[in-house]
Design an enzyme around this catalytic site. Structure first.
Site, short mmCIF file in Angstrom:
data_model
loop_
_atom_site.label_atom_id
_atom_site.label_comp_id
_atom_site.label_asym_id
_atom_site.label_seq_id
_atom_site.Cartn_x
_atom_site.Cartn_y
_atom_site.Cartn_z
N HIS A 72 0.87 -1.19 0.00
CA HIS A 72 0.00 0.00 0.00
C HIS A 72 0.90 1.23 0.00
O HIS A 72 2.02 1.19 0.54
CB HIS A 72 -0.84 -0.04 1.29
CG HIS A 72 -1.91 0.99 1.41
ND1 HIS A 72 -1.65 2.29 1.78
CD2 HIS A 72 -3.25 0.91 1.25
CE1 HIS A 72 -2.78 2.96 1.83
NE2 HIS A 72 -3.77 2.16 1.51
N ASP A 120 2.94 -4.46 8.16
CA ASP A 120 1.74 -3.65 7.99
C ASP A 120 0.55 -4.62 8.10
O ASP A 120 0.25 -5.35 7.16
CB ASP A 120 1.81 -2.96 6.63
CG ASP A 120 0.49 -2.31 6.22
OD1 ASP A 120 -0.50 -2.48 6.95
OD2 ASP A 120 0.47 -1.64 5.18
N GLN A 122 -4.64 -5.13 6.91
CA GLN A 122 -5.63 -6.07 6.36
C GLN A 122 -5.59 -7.42 7.07
O GLN A 122 -6.44 -8.27 6.79
CB GLN A 122 -5.39 -6.28 4.86
CG GLN A 122 -5.55 -5.03 4.02
CD GLN A 122 -6.97 -4.46 4.05
OE1 GLN A 122 -7.93 -5.16 4.37
NE2 GLN A 122 -7.10 -3.19 3.75
N LYS A 178 -10.64 -0.63 10.33
CA LYS A 178 -10.80 -1.83 9.48
C LYS A 178 -11.15 -3.04 10.34
O LYS A 178 -11.49 -4.10 9.85
CB LYS A 178 -9.52 -2.09 8.69
CG LYS A 178 -9.20 -0.98 7.69
CD LYS A 178 -7.98 -1.28 6.89
CE LYS A 178 -7.38 -0.06 6.23
NZ LYS A 178 -8.08 0.39 5.04
N CYS A 209 -4.81 2.55 -3.64
CA CYS A 209 -3.57 3.06 -3.02
C CYS A 209 -2.44 2.04 -3.18
O CYS A 209 -1.63 1.85 -2.24
CB CYS A 209 -3.78 3.39 -1.54
SG CYS A 209 -4.91 4.74 -1.30
N1 PLP Z 1 -1.78 -0.61 4.62
C1 PLP Z 1 -2.71 -1.39 4.06
C2 PLP Z 1 -2.35 -2.78 3.63
C3 PLP Z 1 -4.01 -0.92 3.90
O1 PLP Z 1 -4.95 -1.69 3.35
C4 PLP Z 1 -4.31 0.40 4.33
C5 PLP Z 1 -5.66 0.97 4.10
O2 PLP Z 1 -6.34 0.61 3.17
C6 PLP Z 1 -3.31 1.15 4.92
C7 PLP Z 1 -2.06 0.63 5.05
C8 PLP Z 1 -3.58 2.54 5.43
O3 PLP Z 1 -4.46 2.47 6.50
P1 PLP Z 1 -5.03 3.81 7.17
O4 PLP Z 1 -5.60 4.61 6.05
O5 PLP Z 1 -6.06 3.32 8.12
O6 PLP Z 1 -3.89 4.47 7.83
#
Ligand code: PLP
Length: 411
Positions: free
Chosen positions: A128, A205, A208, A231, A369
């Site tokens: 992401h 990270d 998900q 999430k 993203c």
């Molecule tokens: N990393 C992953 C794998 C994600 O799916 C997301 C959000 O879709 C993020 C990071 C960013 O999360 P946040 O917008 O809650 O900071």
């Protein structure tokens, strides 16, 4: 159907989510955008509302009853999260705004202190943007370089290639536990082991992963783990950074201000102990309380049951979508969770999303993203249906019928 799935009463569970019971464009809402944000059970809504109706006060500063109650709730939430991801100590749980802020915190503190010219940070091709850009900012500042582990056509990281990127120059590995664009579950335990063999710390990270599977940070062995409350059926604006105490202790603070200090004079400030050193300013108190309620809710269902139910639903959806002519699934990893990303020949994903919306079906379209993932698969965008434990086979059938409509319109 396995036993965990058999006891999973999805119709009863759906009653806990008020938002699901509405019509959109005159059709029953089918919410399949859970990877972007998931919906909140009544228990979470009630916990937040209860905080404002009875306990609202700032934490750690007051001696009065309300402040004591707020502080207790806030710190109990920390312990709940510690247990949820099986961290060794509540001091290792830092409240942040979300995954993005957690990664930026590590980049700007650990990264700035430990990365120098010629050093490298290893990520993967399925990240992401939140796990790419903070490392680019750091690399540009420090004269370091980003190295990217490639993926195969299924969307799986090539482990040999990953291993070959790890060198004496590598200062940190930062990898998604589960890909948001493809659903790939990465072999994180093995990846951590390979990095640790060379003394390289690893950030995962978990944005998900935390909503879909049991996470045990000690078993995985990672040094940092980040995820977002919104999430995980909790509120927006709250997230968690887990870090090993030995690393967090050594790291400089992220932001300066209230609660992160031990003492302040104009000559010198000394910093608070963990975890407060990283929690400057009034935090998102209601967020921590809502997140704790979400974790209670998820724990009652059981993450193993959730994972089993969702795996069954994913299999059902994969099988149904695979049979749709001119539809191609993007991301077919053997270890996969909760995501059905696809393209339809001759139809732009935004048109797919709009036509589905008119049938009450909420999906996400775009690059999610994760523009480098789109580039890797040679598509500008995909349509992504992402699942939660309150989704049903009937909703997958509605999605397939909706895609039928798209194809009718586009001939
Ligand atoms: N990393 C992953 C794998 C994600 O799916 C997301 C959000 O879709 C993020 C990071 C960013 O999360 P946040 O917008 O809650 O900071």
């Amino acid at each position: 159907m396995n036993a965990a799935v058999a006891v999973f009463d999805v119709n009863r569970i759906r009653k806990d989510f008020p938002i699901l019971h509405q019509t959109v464009h005159g059709k029953p809402l089918v919410y399949l955008d859970n990877a972007a944000t998931s919906q909140k059970p009544q228990a979470v809504i009630d916990a937040i509302s209860h905080f404002y109706a009875t306990d609202c006060s700032n934490i750690h500063r007051g001696v009065h009853q309300l402040s004591e109650r707020s502080t207790r709730n806030y710190e109990e939430a920390r312990i709940k999260i510690q247990q949820f991801i099986h961290a060794a100590d509540p001091r290792e749980i830092i409240f942040v705004r979300g995954t993005t802020e957690g990664i930026n915190l590590v980049a700007q503190t650990y990264g700035r202190a430990n990365v120098g010219p010629g050093d490298e940070i290893v990520i993967s091709a399925l990240e992401h943007h939140s796990n790419i850009v903070p490392w680019q900012i750091l690399s540009e500042e420090k004269g370091a370089a980003l190295r990217v582990a490639p993926i195969n056509d299924r969307g799986e990281i090539l482990l040999d290639e990953y291993e070959s990127l790890l060198s004496q120059r590598t200062r940190l590995v930062s990898i998604a536990h589960i890909s948001n664009a493809l659903g790939t579950i990465n072999p994180v335990r093995r990846m951590v082991e390979l990095a640790h063999r060379r003394g390289i710390p690893v950030l995962l990270d978990g944005a998900q992963a935390a909503p879909h599977m049991k996470v045990d940070v000690q078993e995985i062995g990672c040094d940092f783990y980040v995820f977002s409350g919104h999430k995980l059926y909790g509120p927006t604006g709250i997230g968690v950074l887990y870090g090993k105490a030995s690393l967090l202790d050594e790291m400089p603070p992220f932001q300066g201000g209230g609660d992160m200090i031990s003492s302040v004079t104009f000559e010198k400030t000394t910093y608070n102990t963990l975890p407060y050193k990283f929690e400057a300013g009034t935090p998102n108190i209601e967020g921590t309380i809502g997140l704790a309620a979400a974790i209670d809710y998820v724990n009652r269902l059981g993450l193993d049951s959730i994972a089993a139910y969702e795996a069954e639903l994913l299999e059902y959806g994969t099988e149904k979508l695979s049979r749709v002519p001119q539809l191609r699934l993007v991301g077919t990893a053997r270890e996969k969770a909760a995501v059905l990303s696809f393209v339809i020949d001759g139809v732009h994903p935004h048109d797919v999303g709009t036509i589905l919306d008119h049938q009450g079906i909420a999906v996400r379209t775009g690059h999610h993203c994760a523009q480098p993932v789109m580039d890797r698969f040679g598509v500008p965008a995909t349509t992504r249906a992402s699942l939660a434990f309150y989704n049903t086979r009937e909703e997958i059938d509605a999605l397939v019928a909706g895609i039928g409509k798209v194809k009718e319109i586009f001939g």
